[in-house]
Design an enzyme around this catalytic site. Sequence first.
Site, PDB file in Angstrom:
ATOM      1  N   LYS A 104       7.622   1.356   2.484  1.00 22.75           N
ATOM      2  CA  LYS A 104       8.906   1.055   3.392  1.00 22.75           C
ATOM      3  C   LYS A 104       9.161   1.567   4.832  1.00 22.75           C
ATOM      4  O   LYS A 104       8.338   3.042   4.748  1.00 22.75           O
ATOM      5  CB  LYS A 104       9.757   2.066   2.931  1.00 22.75           C
ATOM      6  CG  LYS A 104      11.649   2.069   3.552  1.00 22.75           C
ATOM      7  CD  LYS A 104      12.722   2.832   3.049  1.00 22.75           C
ATOM      8  CE  LYS A 104      12.897   3.764   4.416  1.00 22.75           C
ATOM      9  NZ  LYS A 104      12.635   3.629   5.192  1.00 22.75           N
ATOM     10  N   GLY A 155       6.305  11.132   8.642  1.00 26.24           N
ATOM     11  CA  GLY A 155       8.211  11.862   9.276  1.00 26.24           C
ATOM     12  C   GLY A 155       8.451  13.493   9.688  1.00 26.24           C
ATOM     13  O   GLY A 155       7.210  13.887   9.820  1.00 26.24           O
ATOM     14  N   THR A 157       9.409  16.728   9.381  1.00 26.99           N
ATOM     15  CA  THR A 157      10.063  17.742   8.246  1.00 26.99           C
ATOM     16  C   THR A 157      11.106  18.251   7.299  1.00 26.99           C
ATOM     17  O   THR A 157      10.976  18.384   6.433  1.00 26.99           O
ATOM     18  CB  THR A 157       8.963  18.992   9.136  1.00 26.99           C
ATOM     19  OG1 THR A 157       8.027  19.744   9.969  1.00 26.99           O
ATOM     20  CG2 THR A 157       9.296  20.334   8.140  1.00 26.99           C
ATOM     21  N   THR A 159      13.203  15.997   6.499  1.00 24.03           N
ATOM     22  CA  THR A 159      13.011  14.338   5.741  1.00 24.03           C
ATOM     23  C   THR A 159      12.382  15.108   4.321  1.00 24.03           C
ATOM     24  O   THR A 159      12.920  14.413   2.898  1.00 24.03           O
ATOM     25  CB  THR A 159      12.626  13.008   6.353  1.00 24.03           C
ATOM     26  OG1 THR A 159      13.427  12.399   7.159  1.00 24.03           O
ATOM     27  CG2 THR A 159      13.167  12.031   5.188  1.00 24.03           C
ATOM     28  N   GLU A 177       2.476  14.061   6.061  1.00 25.29           N
ATOM     29  CA  GLU A 177       1.825  14.427   7.036  1.00 25.29           C
ATOM     30  C   GLU A 177       3.499  14.770   8.366  1.00 25.29           C
ATOM     31  O   GLU A 177       4.640  13.393   8.527  1.00 25.29           O
ATOM     32  CB  GLU A 177       1.387  12.927   6.846  1.00 25.29           C
ATOM     33  CG  GLU A 177      -0.073  12.851   7.158  1.00 25.29           C
ATOM     34  CD  GLU A 177      -1.012  13.803   7.110  1.00 25.29           C
ATOM     35  OE1 GLU A 177      -0.744  14.591   7.773  1.00 25.29           O
ATOM     36  OE2 GLU A 177      -1.920  13.437   6.476  1.00 25.29           O
ATOM     37  N   CYS A 213       3.355  12.962  16.542  1.00 24.30           N
ATOM     38  CA  CYS A 213       2.656  13.799  15.996  1.00 24.30           C
ATOM     39  C   CYS A 213       2.241  15.198  16.690  1.00 24.30           C
ATOM     40  O   CYS A 213       2.629  16.297  16.856  1.00 24.30           O
ATOM     41  CB  CYS A 213       2.839  13.448  14.760  1.00 24.30           C
ATOM     42  SG  CYS A 213       1.296  13.229  13.968  1.00 24.30           S
ATOM     43  N   GLU A 315      10.202  20.838  18.450  1.00 30.86           N
ATOM     44  CA  GLU A 315       9.335  19.133  18.405  1.00 30.86           C
ATOM     45  C   GLU A 315      10.522  18.448  19.597  1.00 30.86           C
ATOM     46  O   GLU A 315      11.187  17.808  19.141  1.00 30.86           O
ATOM     47  CB  GLU A 315       8.992  18.677  17.346  1.00 30.86           C
ATOM     48  CG  GLU A 315       8.187  17.645  17.432  1.00 30.86           C
ATOM     49  CD  GLU A 315       7.950  17.041  16.309  1.00 30.86           C
ATOM     50  OE1 GLU A 315       9.276  16.694  15.513  1.00 30.86           O
ATOM     51  OE2 GLU A 315       7.253  16.621  15.938  1.00 30.86           O
TER      52      GLU A 315
HETATM   53  P1  NAD Z   1      12.255  10.423   9.502  1.00 35.47           P
HETATM   54  O1  NAD Z   1      11.680  11.338   8.471  1.00 35.47           O
HETATM   55  O2  NAD Z   1      13.998  10.800  10.132  1.00 35.47           O
HETATM   56  O3  NAD Z   1      11.545   9.097   8.526  1.00 35.47           O
HETATM   57  C1  NAD Z   1      10.791   8.902   8.298  1.00 35.47           C
HETATM   58  C2  NAD Z   1      10.932   8.001   7.276  1.00 35.47           C
HETATM   59  O4  NAD Z   1      11.381   7.972   6.518  1.00 35.47           O
HETATM   60  C3  NAD Z   1      11.940   6.461   7.418  1.00 35.47           C
HETATM   61  O5  NAD Z   1      11.002   5.952   6.851  1.00 35.47           O
HETATM   62  C4  NAD Z   1      13.093   6.966   7.001  1.00 35.47           C
HETATM   63  O6  NAD Z   1      14.005   5.386   6.526  1.00 35.47           O
HETATM   64  C5  NAD Z   1      13.297   7.367   5.697  1.00 35.47           C
HETATM   65  N1  NAD Z   1      13.963   8.581   5.406  1.00 35.47           N
HETATM   66  C6  NAD Z   1      15.013   9.512   5.524  1.00 35.47           C
HETATM   67  N2  NAD Z   1      15.609   9.547   5.092  1.00 35.47           N
HETATM   68  C7  NAD Z   1      14.977   9.789   3.619  1.00 35.47           C
HETATM   69  C8  NAD Z   1      15.242  10.693   2.881  1.00 35.47           C
HETATM   70  N3  NAD Z   1      16.408  11.014   2.050  1.00 35.47           N
HETATM   71  N4  NAD Z   1      14.190  10.304   1.973  1.00 35.47           N
HETATM   72  C9  NAD Z   1      13.188   9.414   2.004  1.00 35.47           C
HETATM   73  N5  NAD Z   1      12.782   8.838   2.811  1.00 35.47           N
HETATM   74  C10 NAD Z   1      13.799   8.847   4.007  1.00 35.47           C
HETATM   75  O7  NAD Z   1      11.240   9.988  10.697  1.00 35.47           O
HETATM   76  P2  NAD Z   1      10.924   9.627  12.511  1.00 35.47           P
HETATM   77  O8  NAD Z   1      12.189   9.978  13.467  1.00 35.47           O
HETATM   78  O9  NAD Z   1      11.025   8.236  11.655  1.00 35.47           O
HETATM   79  O10 NAD Z   1      10.122  10.388  13.243  1.00 35.47           O
HETATM   80  C11 NAD Z   1       9.733  11.563  14.016  1.00 35.47           C
HETATM   81  C12 NAD Z   1       8.804  12.138  13.594  1.00 35.47           C
HETATM   82  O11 NAD Z   1       8.256  11.538  12.113  1.00 35.47           O
HETATM   83  C13 NAD Z   1       8.064  13.416  13.588  1.00 35.47           C
HETATM   84  O12 NAD Z   1       9.189  14.555  13.049  1.00 35.47           O
HETATM   85  C14 NAD Z   1       6.819  13.691  13.361  1.00 35.47           C
HETATM   86  O13 NAD Z   1       6.234  15.027  14.077  1.00 35.47           O
HETATM   87  C15 NAD Z   1       6.654  12.695  12.295  1.00 35.47           C
HETATM   88  N6  NAD Z   1       5.393  12.082  13.007  1.00 35.47           N
HETATM   89  C16 NAD Z   1       4.150  12.890  12.136  1.00 35.47           C
HETATM   90  C17 NAD Z   1       3.234  12.537  11.726  1.00 35.47           C
HETATM   91  C18 NAD Z   1       1.353  13.298  10.850  1.00 35.47           C
HETATM   92  O14 NAD Z   1       1.069  12.427  10.862  1.00 35.47           O
HETATM   93  N7  NAD Z   1       2.259  14.767  10.730  1.00 35.47           N
HETATM   94  C19 NAD Z   1       3.082  11.223  12.474  1.00 35.47           C
HETATM   95  C20 NAD Z   1       3.535  10.740  12.876  1.00 35.47           C
HETATM   96  C21 NAD Z   1       5.028  10.865  13.778  1.00 35.47           C
END
Ligand code: NAD
Length: 421
Positions: A104, A155, A157, A159, A177, A213, A315
């Site tokens: 997804k 995504g 932390t 979430t 991650e 990230c 962040e």
């Molecule tokens: P997000 O957590 O809002 O969303 C990530 C994904 O999770 C999306 O597909 C979203 O639709 C889905 N999602 C949302 N709520 C959910 C739930 N309750 N259950 C399951 N899935 C759910 O993150 P974002 O805003 O898309 O991305 C930014 C974040 O991602 C930043 O904090 C960034 O640091 C992190 N990130 C981490 C890495 C890494 O490798 N550590 C890499 C890239 C981004």
Amino acid sequence: MRRAIQKLKDSTSEIARLLSREHGKALYDSEGEIAVSIMWMEYACSVVKEVTEKQEIEHDNGRTIITFDPVGVVSAITPWNYPISLSTIKIAPALLTGNTMVLKPSPFAPLAVSRVVEIIASEFPPGVLNLVHGEADVGVELTSNPKVVKIAFTGGTKTAKSIMKAASDTIKKMTLELGGNDAAIVLPSFNVNDSRALRRMVISNFLTAGQICMIAKRVYVHRSIYDKFVEKYIEAANNWIRVGDPFNPNITVGPVNNRNQVKYVKSLVDDAESKGATIIKLGKILNPELMDNGYFLQPTLVLGADYHDPIVVEEQFGPTVPILPFDDEEQVIQLHNESIYGLTSSVWGEEEQAISVARRIEAGTTMINTAAIQGVDVRFPFGGVKQSGVGREYGKEGLKSYVEIHVINIPKNLELPYIPE
Ligand code: NAD
């Protein structure tokens, strides 16, 4: 998988254009994302046999067979900032080790990755690699459905905390991650006249408009070189940062991806300014006609913030960075390590001194004299400590997390000496 990689190579230009259109990142950045994805997929192909090969060990107590079996159905959930590489980082190892996957993507950047999934899926039997689109509710189903054995999530932390709860009912395996607040530490031995190093620093703060990230999100500079460093940093930033239309070949920084992110980054900068920090605009605007029309933000430097202001401890995930002075090694290590996060970090200065500081830092990766994407190597594990994640992607570890180890023991001594008759 190798045939899929070839198709991706052939389609790079088409997919990169789609990614820039939906995401806003500069075209060179989209091409780079696809290139890194391919590099990883090729590496995964080259080591999968070594990682999954059955072992048969003859020993003093008989024989042991160890197999590395697929875990089963994997749910992959990915964010919007690097939709292709953060999906292929999961797809390649999952499929190569024999699993099936439902992926997804984020609703903020679903198109280019859909094309990539379509290409890869076409080289596998129907049903092996599947795509579903949707918001959080779809993510909840994918992380709680009993048929799912493993979750591979990138995504935020916050979430991830909901996902861990949703997954706990059926004790799913997971790789997480997550967010980071990566610091760059600049030691007194750093040469402020090294313009290439300063350029690397600027790139590590502003590539993809800061939406990575592992971007350096707070910079601590030793007070003895602070003023000179800031002067040279601004020079380097003004040279490298050119904001505008992602399809303008002269730009380096495009718009921010979505409205929420623009609002959030602005709120952090406004908060710092209201508390007395100095905000310096960086770089040139190449397409001024676009600036009021969308999610463009001119990159900014924040000077004079307090060590615990939100601009420093949160962040920001956008085109702004605070630079702060520090007085000694103990202080900066404490400032670094008091964060709840620990994804990547970087130390800049004489190599051996930098390594010795790096050894005391709590992070999954620490880079010396470079940072962010510039210092990551797909052959070695990547991931966070503390609330930046669980497990590792990339490297051989990035494949091992998709297999179950099954040990078959055939002992020679069938009875244990300490168990009474
Ligand atoms: P997000 O957590 O809002 O969303 C990530 C994904 O999770 C999306 O597909 C979203 O639709 C889905 N999602 C949302 N709520 C959910 C739930 N309750 N259950 C399951 N899935 C759910 O993150 P974002 O805003 O898309 O991305 C930014 C974040 O991602 C930043 O904090 C960034 O640091 C992190 N990130 C981490 C890495 C890494 O490798 N550590 C890499 C890239 C981004």
